[in-house]
Structure formats: structure tokens, C-alpha cells
Motif scaffolding. Structure first.
Motif, PDB file in Angstrom:
ATOM      1  N   LYS A 235       3.722  20.728   9.888  1.00 52.96           N
ATOM      2  CA  LYS A 235       4.670  20.570  11.009  1.00 52.96           C
ATOM      3  C   LYS A 235       4.189  19.471  11.962  1.00 52.96           C
ATOM      4  O   LYS A 235       4.962  18.580  12.338  1.00 52.96           O
ATOM      5  CB  LYS A 235       4.784  21.920  11.735  1.00 52.96           C
ATOM      6  CG  LYS A 235       5.834  21.954  12.808  1.00 52.96           C
ATOM      7  CD  LYS A 235       6.017  23.368  13.351  1.00 52.96           C
ATOM      8  CE  LYS A 235       6.947  23.322  14.542  1.00 52.96           C
ATOM      9  NZ  LYS A 235       6.764  24.413  15.450  1.00 52.96           N
ATOM     10  N   GLU A 238       4.492  16.048  10.525  1.00 56.39           N
ATOM     11  CA  GLU A 238       5.889  15.579  10.518  1.00 56.39           C
ATOM     12  C   GLU A 238       6.276  15.074  11.907  1.00 56.39           C
ATOM     13  O   GLU A 238       6.927  14.049  12.051  1.00 56.39           O
ATOM     14  CB  GLU A 238       6.829  16.730  10.115  1.00 56.39           C
ATOM     15  CG  GLU A 238       6.873  16.969   8.623  1.00 56.39           C
ATOM     16  CD  GLU A 238       7.622  18.258   8.255  1.00 56.39           C
ATOM     17  OE1 GLU A 238       7.937  18.400   7.079  1.00 56.39           O
ATOM     18  OE2 GLU A 238       7.852  19.117   9.140  1.00 56.39           O
ATOM     19  N   GLU A 239       5.837  15.807  12.900  1.00 57.99           N
ATOM     20  CA  GLU A 239       6.205  15.459  14.285  1.00 57.99           C
ATOM     21  C   GLU A 239       5.467  14.225  14.788  1.00 57.99           C
ATOM     22  O   GLU A 239       5.998  13.436  15.540  1.00 57.99           O
ATOM     23  CB  GLU A 239       5.861  16.635  15.209  1.00 57.99           C
ATOM     24  CG  GLU A 239       6.850  17.761  15.130  1.00 57.99           C
ATOM     25  CD  GLU A 239       6.413  18.967  15.969  1.00 57.99           C
ATOM     26  OE1 GLU A 239       6.977  20.035  15.735  1.00 57.99           O
ATOM     27  OE2 GLU A 239       5.523  18.849  16.820  1.00 57.99           O
ATOM     28  N   GLN A 241       3.625  11.069  13.489  1.00 60.04           N
ATOM     29  CA  GLN A 241       3.408  10.234  12.294  1.00 60.04           C
ATOM     30  C   GLN A 241       2.066   9.508  12.297  1.00 60.04           C
ATOM     31  O   GLN A 241       1.677   8.901  11.303  1.00 60.04           O
ATOM     32  CB  GLN A 241       4.528   9.179  12.193  1.00 60.04           C
ATOM     33  CG  GLN A 241       5.936   9.737  12.156  1.00 60.04           C
ATOM     34  CD  GLN A 241       6.294  10.319  10.792  1.00 60.04           C
ATOM     35  OE1 GLN A 241       5.917   9.768   9.768  1.00 60.04           O
ATOM     36  NE2 GLN A 241       7.002  11.438  10.790  1.00 60.04           N
ATOM     37  N   LYS A 260       5.371  13.899   1.429  1.00 63.54           N
ATOM     38  CA  LYS A 260       5.716  13.526   2.807  1.00 63.54           C
ATOM     39  C   LYS A 260       4.758  12.566   3.508  1.00 63.54           C
ATOM     40  O   LYS A 260       5.161  11.859   4.421  1.00 63.54           O
ATOM     41  CB  LYS A 260       5.795  14.797   3.670  1.00 63.54           C
ATOM     42  CG  LYS A 260       6.890  15.735   3.272  1.00 63.54           C
ATOM     43  CD  LYS A 260       6.895  16.963   4.181  1.00 63.54           C
ATOM     44  CE  LYS A 260       8.065  17.869   3.877  1.00 63.54           C
ATOM     45  NZ  LYS A 260       7.925  19.174   4.514  1.00 63.54           N
TER      46      LYS A 260
END
Ligand code: 3PG
Length: 306
Positions: A235, A238-239, A241, A260
Motif C-alpha cells: 500500500k 503504491e502511494e 512512488q 507493480k
């Protein structure tokens, strides 16, 4: 005749096995070496009638302990003993020990290597950054962290630490101890994790902590995957980078990382922290000497089960 087993799915360097054999030969013990084994059955067969065993990350569970009818002591040549069922060992009257500190420099050098690798954009040719002047946050302050501190200081890094149990030791050598884990993550350019996979440390690196990371920071995990909450790690990556994750063990969510976070992580293919001849020699010889000390004199120093 006293029988000893070295059971190492990931073998020691030959120089360590040679030295360990010498120690047992001197005592008149018989040594059996089981390396690179592929099945649990091989371990069950090999441990059946031995008095003592030296292991690394090899899994010693209830089934293995029940099968080992003569076993009196297992020494984990290394620090973490989360691979041994301590309760089952105690029930079976088996003493479990580790060899604290013996492989810590090797792990510390890997952590620093990962810090350089991460800061230099994994040697891709992209412009990276230097360690000098950067803040390194040590999450935990055991033997490995103390070695990381020694090397980092020589590299000109600022070092801070979060520890509950070694506050005085850290402060005594001039290390700034943060008031909370959150503060450590907030103030560090690089966080290096050095807590065992036990008790309150399990999943202690959660979103509540990770959300404090600076942009561009690197998390280094040469401890255990269990200390990180993996969905929370995904998480935050993702938030933010800019965050990178370097680990000496693949997370369970490795596939998600591959999909990802290309270019933002590195995992050793096999746990490599203690994979040096020096670490194998130090930990292996300490394990052998601890076995002799226990069998001959009842010395239970470094016992970790009750
Ligand atoms: C340890 O706990 O000592 C290290 O993680 C090393 O583990 P290994 O012996 O499996 O390399």
C-alpha cells in the motif's frame, strides 16, 4: 558413542565443516553431515539416533523433535531461532541454543551493501545518491545493528535508532534514540530493520509506521519477512512512488512486487546475510563448542528455551 548431526539445507563453507569435525573428533564423537537435503524425510532419518544437532534455518518442528529419540541439544548456528519449535523441544527435553553475534558482521555488511545498491539506483546507470551525510535509522539495536552502526559511522552517515531494550547501550555510545518507531521512520533516509521474528516485532512494520517514511527513502530488511506487514508495505509503495524495498528474503507477495514496483526492489534469491566463510566458521565453531560444553559439563549458556 556420542553422535552429532550437522543438518544444513544451505551448507556451511567447507572450511567451517572441517573445523567443526576437528572439534568433535577430539572429543571422540561421531559426526554425520546432511547437506542440501531435499525432503523432510532425509532430516527425519538423519536425526533419528543423534545426541546433538547443529542447524541453520533448517526447520525443527514437533515431528522432527519427536522422531529424534536421543536428541539432547540443538544449536542453531546463527541468531534467529524462529525455525525451531521451542515448546516441542522443551516437552522432549531438548535444549535449544543459538550463537548470538557470531554471524552479525556478515549480515551488517549485506545491509550496508544493499543501502549502497539502492542509493545508486541498483547500478543501472541512473544518477543515484551517496550515503555520506544521509540519516540511517536502525530499527532495533542487537548485534547486527551495532555492526551496521560501526560501518555507517565510518561512511559519514548520521545514525539514529529505535530500541526498547537497549536504550542505555545506544545512548552510551552517543546514538540518538528516537521516542517512537514512527519518529525513526520519519527522520531516516534509510531504515535498516534488525528485530527478531518474535512477539511484538511480528508485523511491527505496519502502515501506521510506514506512512511516516520520507519520499525517496529505502527500507532494508535483513531480518525476517514476518516483521513486515506485507499488504501495508504494498500500500505504501503504491502511494509513495519514491520508496524502495531491499530484502534478504523474498516476501510472500513477490509476484505483486514484480507486477507493480519494477526497479524499486531487490530480493536475494536465497537468504544470503550470513553466507560468508567467516560467519560460517564463527557460528559453526561456536555451535560445536557449545555442544561439547553442554554434553561434557552441562553448560547451558545461550539456551533459548525454558
Ligand atoms: C540468522 O538468523 O542467523 C541469519 O538469518 C542467518 O541464517 P542462515 O544461517 O540460514 O543463513
Amino acid at each position: 558413542m556420542t553422535k552429532i548431526l550437522i543438518a544444513t539445507e544451505k551448507p556451511f563453507a567447507p572450511v567451517a565443516v572441517k573445523k567443526i569435525s576437528k572439534i568433535f573428533k577430539k572429543e571422540g564423537y561421531e559426526l554425520r553431515v546432511l547437506e542440501k537435503y531435499k525432503s523432510k524425510q532425509e532430516l527425519l532419518d538423519a536425526i533419528l539416533d543423534v545426541d546433538a544437532a547443529i542447524i541453520r534455518s533448517d526447520k525443527i518442528d514437533e515431528e522432527v523433535l519427536n522422531a529424534a529419540k536421543n536428541l539432547k541439544i540443538v544449536v542453531r548456528a546463527g541468531a534467529g531461532y524462529d525455525n525451531v519449535d521451542l515448546k516441542a523441544a522443551t516437552t522432549n527435553n531438548v535444549v535449544v541454543m543459538n550463537t548470538p553475534g557470531q554471524n552479525s558482521n556478515a549480515v551488517a555488511e549485506l545491509a550496508i551493501g544493499m543501502a549502497i545498491f539502492g542509493m545508486r539506483e541498483m547500478f543501472s546507470g541512473k544518477p543515484g545518491s551517496e550515503l555520506r551525510g544521509r540519516t540511517l535509522g536502525l530499527h532495533g539495536f542487537g548485534f547486527v545493528a551495532r555492526n551496521v552502526f560501526r560501518i555507517a559511522r565510518a561512511l559519514g552517515m548520521k545514525v539514529i535508532v529505535y530500541t526498547r531494550y537497549s536504550k542505555h547501550a545506544a545512548a552510551a555510545i552517543g546514538l540518538k534514540v528516537t521516542n517512537s518507531l514512527e519518529q525513526l521512520y520519519e527522520k531516516s533516509d534509510i531504515v535498516s530493520i534488525h528485530v527478531p521474528a518474535r512477539g511484538e516485532h511480528i508485523k511491527s512494520v505496519s502502515y501506521e509506521v510506514l506512512k511516516h517514511l520520507r519520499d525517496g527513502s529505502i527500507i532494508i530488511n535483513t531480518a525476517r519477512k514476518e516483521v513486515i506487514n506485507e499488504p501495508d508495505l504494498v500500500k505504501i509503495m503504491e502511494e509513495n512512488q519514491g520508496i524502495k524495498y531491499m530484502s534478504d528474503v523474498k516476501p510472500d507477495c513477490e509476484t505483486e512486487f514484480a507486477e507493480k514496483f519494477k526497479g524499486r526492489y531487490f530480493f536475494t534469491p536465497k537468504k544470503a546475510g550470513a553466507q560468508t566463510a567467516e560467519a560460517n566458521l564463527n557460528a559453526g565453531v561456536a555451535a560445536a563448542e557449545q555442544i561439547v560444553g553442554f554434553l561434557e559439563k552441562g553448560d547451558a549458556t545461550y539456551q533459548v528455551n525454558g
